[in-house]
Design a protein around this motif. Structure first.
Motif, PDB file in Angstrom:
ATOM      1  N   SER A  24     -17.838 -43.264 -12.865  1.00 20.60           N
ATOM      2  CA  SER A  24     -18.367 -42.821 -11.578  1.00 20.60           C
ATOM      3  C   SER A  24     -19.847 -42.478 -11.698  1.00 20.60           C
ATOM      4  CB  SER A  24     -17.574 -41.614 -11.083  1.00 20.60           C
ATOM      5  OG  SER A  24     -18.101 -41.143  -9.874  1.00 20.60           O
ATOM      6  N   ASN A  25     -20.205 -41.750 -12.739  1.00 27.92           N
ATOM      7  CA  ASN A  25     -21.604 -41.390 -12.955  1.00 27.92           C
ATOM      8  C   ASN A  25     -22.468 -42.635 -13.171  1.00 27.92           C
ATOM      9  OD1 ASN A  25     -20.932 -38.688 -12.758  1.00 27.92           O
ATOM     10  ND2 ASN A  25     -20.819 -38.393 -14.958  1.00 27.92           N
ATOM     11  N   PHE A  26     -21.960 -43.575 -13.955  1.00 27.72           N
ATOM     12  CA  PHE A  26     -22.690 -44.809 -14.201  1.00 27.72           C
ATOM     13  C   PHE A  26     -22.925 -45.560 -12.893  1.00 27.72           C
ATOM     14  CE2 PHE A  26     -22.553 -49.396 -14.765  1.00 27.72           C
ATOM     15  CZ  PHE A  26     -23.713 -49.589 -15.509  1.00 27.72           C
ATOM     16  N   LEU A  86     -23.046 -44.330  -9.861  1.00 27.66           N
ATOM     17  CA  LEU A  86     -24.061 -43.596  -9.093  1.00 27.66           C
ATOM     18  C   LEU A  86     -25.460 -44.020  -9.520  1.00 27.66           C
ATOM     19  CD1 LEU A  86     -22.747 -39.920  -9.019  1.00 27.66           C
ATOM     20  CD2 LEU A  86     -23.163 -41.390  -7.044  1.00 27.66           C
ATOM     21  N   LYS A  87     -25.704 -44.009 -10.818  1.00 29.09           N
ATOM     22  CA  LYS A  87     -27.028 -44.377 -11.333  1.00 29.09           C
ATOM     23  C   LYS A  87     -27.341 -45.836 -11.029  1.00 29.09           C
ATOM     24  CE  LYS A  87     -29.763 -44.485 -15.584  1.00 29.09           C
ATOM     25  NZ  LYS A  87     -29.888 -45.906 -15.844  1.00 29.09           N
ATOM     26  N   TYR A  88     -26.383 -46.694 -11.222  1.00 28.29           N
ATOM     27  CA  TYR A  88     -26.586 -48.125 -10.995  1.00 28.29           C
ATOM     28  C   TYR A  88     -26.936 -48.411  -9.529  1.00 28.29           C
ATOM     29  CZ  TYR A  88     -25.685 -53.149 -11.099  1.00 28.29           C
ATOM     30  OH  TYR A  88     -25.812 -54.512 -10.998  1.00 28.29           O
ATOM     31  N   VAL A  89     -26.195 -47.819  -8.613  1.00 28.91           N
ATOM     32  CA  VAL A  89     -26.381 -48.090  -7.186  1.00 28.91           C
ATOM     33  C   VAL A  89     -27.648 -47.436  -6.640  1.00 28.91           C
ATOM     34  CG1 VAL A  89     -25.425 -47.615  -4.878  1.00 28.91           C
ATOM     35  CG2 VAL A  89     -23.949 -48.490  -6.695  1.00 28.91           C
ATOM     36  N   PHE A  90     -27.873 -46.163  -6.983  1.00 22.60           N
ATOM     37  CA  PHE A  90     -28.976 -45.431  -6.365  1.00 22.60           C
ATOM     38  C   PHE A  90     -30.288 -45.516  -7.126  1.00 22.60           C
ATOM     39  CE2 PHE A  90     -25.233 -43.138  -4.674  1.00 22.60           C
ATOM     40  CZ  PHE A  90     -25.430 -43.480  -3.348  1.00 22.60           C
ATOM     41  N   PHE A  91     -30.258 -45.827  -8.416  1.00 21.03           N
ATOM     42  CA  PHE A  91     -31.501 -45.853  -9.180  1.00 21.03           C
ATOM     43  C   PHE A  91     -31.799 -47.224  -9.786  1.00 21.03           C
ATOM     44  CE2 PHE A  91     -33.878 -45.112 -13.184  1.00 21.03           C
ATOM     45  CZ  PHE A  91     -35.078 -44.704 -12.610  1.00 21.03           C
ATOM     46  N   ASP A  92     -30.890 -47.753 -10.577  1.00 24.83           N
ATOM     47  CA  ASP A  92     -31.168 -49.015 -11.267  1.00 24.83           C
ATOM     48  C   ASP A  92     -31.419 -50.159 -10.284  1.00 24.83           C
ATOM     49  OD1 ASP A  92     -30.800 -47.677 -13.668  1.00 24.83           O
ATOM     50  OD2 ASP A  92     -28.738 -48.384 -13.933  1.00 24.83           O
ATOM     51  N   LYS A  93     -30.508 -50.351  -9.352  1.00 28.91           N
ATOM     52  CA  LYS A  93     -30.611 -51.465  -8.399  1.00 28.91           C
ATOM     53  C   LYS A  93     -31.118 -51.040  -7.022  1.00 28.91           C
ATOM     54  CE  LYS A  93     -29.219 -54.587 -11.225  1.00 28.91           C
ATOM     55  NZ  LYS A  93     -30.114 -55.623 -11.694  1.00 28.91           N
ATOM     56  N   LYS A  94     -31.083 -49.763  -6.757  1.00 28.64           N
ATOM     57  CA  LYS A  94     -31.505 -49.222  -5.453  1.00 28.64           C
ATOM     58  C   LYS A  94     -30.858 -50.002  -4.293  1.00 28.64           C
ATOM     59  CE  LYS A  94     -35.718 -47.128  -7.155  1.00 28.64           C
ATOM     60  NZ  LYS A  94     -35.749 -47.470  -8.549  1.00 28.64           N
ATOM     61  N   VAL A  95     -29.550 -50.198  -4.441  1.00 27.91           N
ATOM     62  CA  VAL A  95     -28.780 -50.891  -3.415  1.00 27.91           C
ATOM     63  C   VAL A  95     -28.855 -50.095  -2.110  1.00 27.91           C
ATOM     64  CG1 VAL A  95     -26.452 -51.641  -2.753  1.00 27.91           C
ATOM     65  CG2 VAL A  95     -27.240 -51.920  -5.113  1.00 27.91           C
ATOM     66  N   ALA A 137     -23.181 -35.464  -6.397  1.00 24.70           N
ATOM     67  CA  ALA A 137     -23.745 -36.764  -6.779  1.00 24.70           C
ATOM     68  C   ALA A 137     -25.192 -36.617  -7.241  1.00 24.70           C
ATOM     69  CB  ALA A 137     -23.650 -37.743  -5.613  1.00 24.70           C
ATOM     70  N   VAL A 138     -25.980 -35.847  -6.511  1.00 21.32           N
ATOM     71  CA  VAL A 138     -27.382 -35.631  -6.897  1.00 21.32           C
ATOM     72  C   VAL A 138     -27.452 -34.897  -8.234  1.00 21.32           C
ATOM     73  CG1 VAL A 138     -29.549 -34.488  -6.270  1.00 21.32           C
ATOM     74  CG2 VAL A 138     -28.229 -35.717  -4.523  1.00 21.32           C
ATOM     75  N   ASN A 139     -26.642 -33.871  -8.384  1.00 20.52           N
ATOM     76  CA  ASN A 139     -26.622 -33.125  -9.654  1.00 20.52           C
ATOM     77  C   ASN A 139     -26.180 -34.002 -10.823  1.00 20.52           C
ATOM     78  OD1 ASN A 139     -27.587 -30.750  -8.562  1.00 20.52           O
ATOM     79  ND2 ASN A 139     -25.549 -29.926  -8.175  1.00 20.52           N
ATOM     80  N   ALA A 140     -25.234 -34.894 -10.587  1.00 23.70           N
ATOM     81  CA  ALA A 140     -24.790 -35.802 -11.644  1.00 23.70           C
ATOM     82  C   ALA A 140     -25.928 -36.713 -12.070  1.00 23.70           C
ATOM     83  CB  ALA A 140     -23.589 -36.622 -11.180  1.00 23.70           C
ATOM     84  N   LEU A 141     -26.652 -37.241 -11.108  1.00 22.46           N
ATOM     85  CA  LEU A 141     -27.789 -38.098 -11.450  1.00 22.46           C
ATOM     86  C   LEU A 141     -28.810 -37.350 -12.303  1.00 22.46           C
ATOM     87  CD1 LEU A 141     -28.427 -39.972  -8.090  1.00 22.46           C
ATOM     88  CD2 LEU A 141     -27.733 -41.003 -10.253  1.00 22.46           C
TER      89      LEU A 141
END
Length: 133
Positions: free
Chosen positions: A39-41, A43-52, A73-77
């Motif tokens: 789930s954490n991965f 989150l990072k992939y969608v919102f940061f790595d790929k900025k989907v 979600a923000v805290n996890a990132l």
């Protein structure tokens, strides 16, 4: 093992992921990742790595109805990945949304300010002082 193909139906793909215990299907209406690390991965992939999806758009859409999950979600990132570029991106997205909600005089703005004040502490204190006076 069944492979998920790009032309495969979304629902079929979800069922394949469920069979492999990657996701849980909840009441045939929602899906959640079975594993917190995955789930954490994602989150990072969608919102940061790929900025989907822009993080600010997700926060704006979910903050009122899903406050705790949005903050989680923000805290996890920020907490799991410890990356300066990621931190800068999250802070920028929060500040962009801060400006938008403040300009719109959004009914969620004060709750948003209370939640995300560490990103803009001085401005938060000035706004609180203005409300007190």
């Amino acid at each position: 093992m069944h492979q998920i193909e790009h032309n495969c139906d979304f629902v079929e793909s979800i069922h394949v992921l469920h069979e492999h215990e990657i996701v849980d299907i909840c009441n045939d209406k929602g899906v959640r990742f079975s594993e917190q690390c995955m789930s954490n991965f994602v989150l990072k992939y969608v919102f940061f790595d790929k900025k989907v999806i822009a993080l600010s758009k997700m926060i704006e859409a979910c903050f009122g109805s899903y406050h705790e999950r949005t903050v989680h979600a923000v805290n996890a990132l920020l907490g799991v990945f410890r990356n300066d570029d990621l931190r800068a991106y999250v802070e920028k997205e929060i500040l962009d949304l801060w400006k938008k909600l403040e300009a719109q005089k959004s009914p969620f703005f004060m709750e948003f300010l209370k939640t995300f004040f560490p990103v803009n502490e001085v401005q938060a204190l000035l706004i609180i002082q203005e409300h007190v006076e």
